[in-house]
Design a protein around this motif. Structure first.
Motif, PDB file in Angstrom:
ATOM      1  N   GLU A 127       7.686  -6.186   1.704  1.00 12.69           N
ATOM      2  CA  GLU A 127       7.647  -7.626   1.956  1.00 12.69           C
ATOM      3  C   GLU A 127       8.445  -8.008   3.205  1.00 12.69           C
ATOM      4  O   GLU A 127       9.009  -9.090   3.296  1.00 12.69           O
ATOM      5  CB  GLU A 127       8.151  -8.407   0.735  1.00 12.69           C
ATOM      6  CG  GLU A 127       7.282  -8.191  -0.503  1.00 12.69           C
ATOM      7  CD  GLU A 127       7.753  -9.008  -1.696  1.00 12.69           C
ATOM      8  OE1 GLU A 127       8.877  -9.542  -1.643  1.00 12.69           O
ATOM      9  OE2 GLU A 127       6.995  -9.104  -2.673  1.00 12.69           O
ATOM     10  N   SER A 151       0.850  -1.712   7.811  1.00 15.07           N
ATOM     11  CA  SER A 151       0.358  -2.684   6.836  1.00 15.07           C
ATOM     12  C   SER A 151       0.807  -2.348   5.419  1.00 15.07           C
ATOM     13  O   SER A 151       1.189  -3.232   4.644  1.00 15.07           O
ATOM     14  CB  SER A 151      -1.169  -2.747   6.886  1.00 15.07           C
ATOM     15  OG  SER A 151      -1.608  -3.212   8.142  1.00 15.07           O
ATOM     16  N   SER A 152       0.782  -1.063   5.064  1.00 14.17           N
ATOM     17  CA  SER A 152       1.221  -0.686   3.715  1.00 14.17           C
ATOM     18  C   SER A 152       2.722  -0.885   3.552  1.00 14.17           C
ATOM     19  O   SER A 152       3.182  -1.270   2.478  1.00 14.17           O
ATOM     20  CB  SER A 152       0.839   0.755   3.415  1.00 14.17           C
ATOM     21  OG  SER A 152       1.512   1.654   4.269  1.00 14.17           O
ATOM     22  N   VAL A 171       4.456  -3.214   5.021  1.00 14.73           N
ATOM     23  CA  VAL A 171       4.617  -4.663   4.852  1.00 14.73           C
ATOM     24  C   VAL A 171       4.368  -5.052   3.398  1.00 14.73           C
ATOM     25  O   VAL A 171       5.119  -5.835   2.812  1.00 14.73           O
ATOM     26  CB  VAL A 171       3.656  -5.425   5.792  1.00 14.73           C
ATOM     27  CG1 VAL A 171       3.628  -6.912   5.455  1.00 14.73           C
ATOM     28  CG2 VAL A 171       4.071  -5.225   7.244  1.00 14.73           C
ATOM     29  N   ARG A 172       3.339  -4.496   2.795  1.00 14.11           N
ATOM     30  CA  ARG A 172       3.029  -4.830   1.406  1.00 14.11           C
ATOM     31  C   ARG A 172       4.104  -4.311   0.442  1.00 14.11           C
ATOM     32  O   ARG A 172       4.452  -4.979  -0.530  1.00 14.11           O
ATOM     33  CB  ARG A 172       1.663  -4.253   1.023  1.00 14.11           C
ATOM     34  CG  ARG A 172       0.489  -4.928   1.713  1.00 14.11           C
ATOM     35  CD  ARG A 172      -0.832  -4.496   1.094  1.00 14.11           C
ATOM     36  NE  ARG A 172      -1.099  -3.076   1.315  1.00 14.11           N
ATOM     37  CZ  ARG A 172      -1.771  -2.602   2.367  1.00 14.11           C
ATOM     38  NH1 ARG A 172      -2.215  -3.436   3.303  1.00 14.11           N
ATOM     39  NH2 ARG A 172      -1.989  -1.312   2.484  1.00 14.11           N
ATOM     40  N   LEU A 173       4.622  -3.123   0.715  1.00 10.29           N
ATOM     41  CA  LEU A 173       5.591  -2.514  -0.197  1.00 10.29           C
ATOM     42  C   LEU A 173       6.982  -3.151  -0.111  1.00 10.29           C
ATOM     43  O   LEU A 173       7.682  -3.264  -1.116  1.00 10.29           O
ATOM     44  CB  LEU A 173       5.699  -1.010   0.094  1.00 10.29           C
ATOM     45  CG  LEU A 173       4.492  -0.152  -0.294  1.00 10.29           C
ATOM     46  CD1 LEU A 173       4.606   1.233   0.321  1.00 10.29           C
ATOM     47  CD2 LEU A 173       4.372  -0.046  -1.803  1.00 10.29           C
ATOM     48  N   GLN A 218       5.399  -8.032   9.478  1.00  7.17           N
ATOM     49  CA  GLN A 218       4.865  -6.992  10.355  1.00  7.17           C
ATOM     50  C   GLN A 218       5.607  -6.932  11.693  1.00  7.17           C
ATOM     51  O   GLN A 218       5.935  -5.848  12.186  1.00  7.17           O
ATOM     52  CB  GLN A 218       3.381  -7.229  10.607  1.00  7.17           C
ATOM     53  CG  GLN A 218       2.749  -6.176  11.515  1.00  7.17           C
ATOM     54  CD  GLN A 218       1.280  -6.427  11.779  1.00  7.17           C
ATOM     55  OE1 GLN A 218       0.723  -7.419  11.325  1.00  7.17           O
ATOM     56  NE2 GLN A 218       0.649  -5.543  12.502  1.00  7.17           N
TER      57      GLN A 218
END
Length: 312
Positions: A70, A63-64, A66-68, A73
């Motif tokens: 973009e 998840s982290s 994916v956030r970092l 998932q």
């Protein structure tokens, strides 16, 4: 670039999905550069894929990442499985006939999907407790083999047979903890090439008021020679136990008390396979100042994560 049709020079004509396009100045046909097949047809740029894997290998959760980055998932997980397949081939191809002197075995626990006590008879039996068996050479710090499964005789036998394939025929010493299936597996598979001893740790009772997850205190150790004539000075499991800490720090799925645990067996195996290949070939060991693969003589330089993806 030369036109495939009329052999005239082409000019750049924009990009499509990060690939350069060219247009012939004479016939007007448009061509696109061949796709890099390192990622087996994935559209993800190789630079972005390398960054995703580096973040996963430094203890970040999916998840982290994916956030970092973009990156979706599903793409992250697909890339992880693809990289694991490549890493498996690299380990199987290169870690063969390795000369060893002292080998340590241990098992590392995590769980898949749910804790073992919550697994129902109708559930997938891959859920619950998951044990990663690790064999490490004490001096080069090279991980010779890993196996993942339930903590039983079947997984132990498979693991020890693979260790035999990874090591050169010669005499060496093996140390394990007190896990009983090691006795028959090592006696059957490695009886012609090793001395073997168990190092059994005796843990004390937790003190009143001690936190639930505090490690139990080791009150004593017991050395049990099992096969051959093991040297008492070389009976040790400290290196492989320190390796377990490195795994928990570098692989988020092994971090306790988080929701980053693996939901699928395949993804858990992928994370384990990638991390151990990275550890052997890419990660410089602080005490050795080279990678374990270099110390063992099976690599001549520090690999990059990109090399790891392109090697297989």
């Amino acid at each position: 670039m030369t036109c495939h049709n009329c052999r005239s020079e082409c000019r750049k004509f924009g990009k499509r999905k990060n690939r350069q396009r060219h247009q012939c100045t004479q016939c007007g046909k448009v061509f696109t550069d061949a796709r890099d097949n390192t990622l087996d047809g994935m559209y993800l740029p190789i630079e972005k894929a390398e960054m995703v894997l580096k973040l996963l290998l430094e203890g970040n959760s999916v998840s982290s990442v994916v956030r970092l980055t973009e990156v979706h998932q599903k793409t992250v997980l697909k890339l992880l499985v693809l990289a694991a397949e490549k890493c498996e081939r690299i380990m199987a191809k290169r870690i063969v006939n390795v000369p060893v002197r002292d080998v340590e075995f241990d098992e590392l626990w995590n769980f898949v999907g749910k804790k073992q006590k919550r697994v129902k008879p109708e559930d997938d039996q891959n859920l619950g407790d998951c044990w990663t068996f690790v064999a490490i050479e004490r001096h080069s710090k090279l991980v010779l083999n890993i196996a993942m499964g339930k903590r039983n005789q079947q997984t132990t036998d498979t693991f020890v047979e693979a260790v035999r394939h990874a090591t050169r025929h010669g005499h060496f010493q093996v140390t394990t903890d007190g896990f009983a299936p090691y006795r028959s597996a090592i006696s059957t598979t490695l009886s012609d090439r090793c001395d073997y001893a168990m190092l059994i740790k005796v843990y004390g009772q937790p003190v009143d008021g001690e936190a639930r997850y505090s490690p139990a205190e080791v009150t004593s150790t017991e050395v049990v020679p099992v096969m051959g004539q093991p040297d008492p000075e070389r009976i040790c499991t400290s290196i492989v136990e320190r390796q377990n800490l490195s795994v928990r720090m570098g692989t988020r799925r092994f971090t306790r008390l988080t929701n980053a645990f693996s939901k699928k067996w395949e993804n858990n195996w992928a994370a384990v396979a990638v991390w151990f290949a990275f550890y052997n070939f890419c990660r410089v060991h602080k005490s050795l100042r080279v990678t374990p693969a270099m110390a063992a003589g099976i690599a001549d330089h520090v690999w990059t994560v990109r090399e790891l993806m392109e090697a297989a």
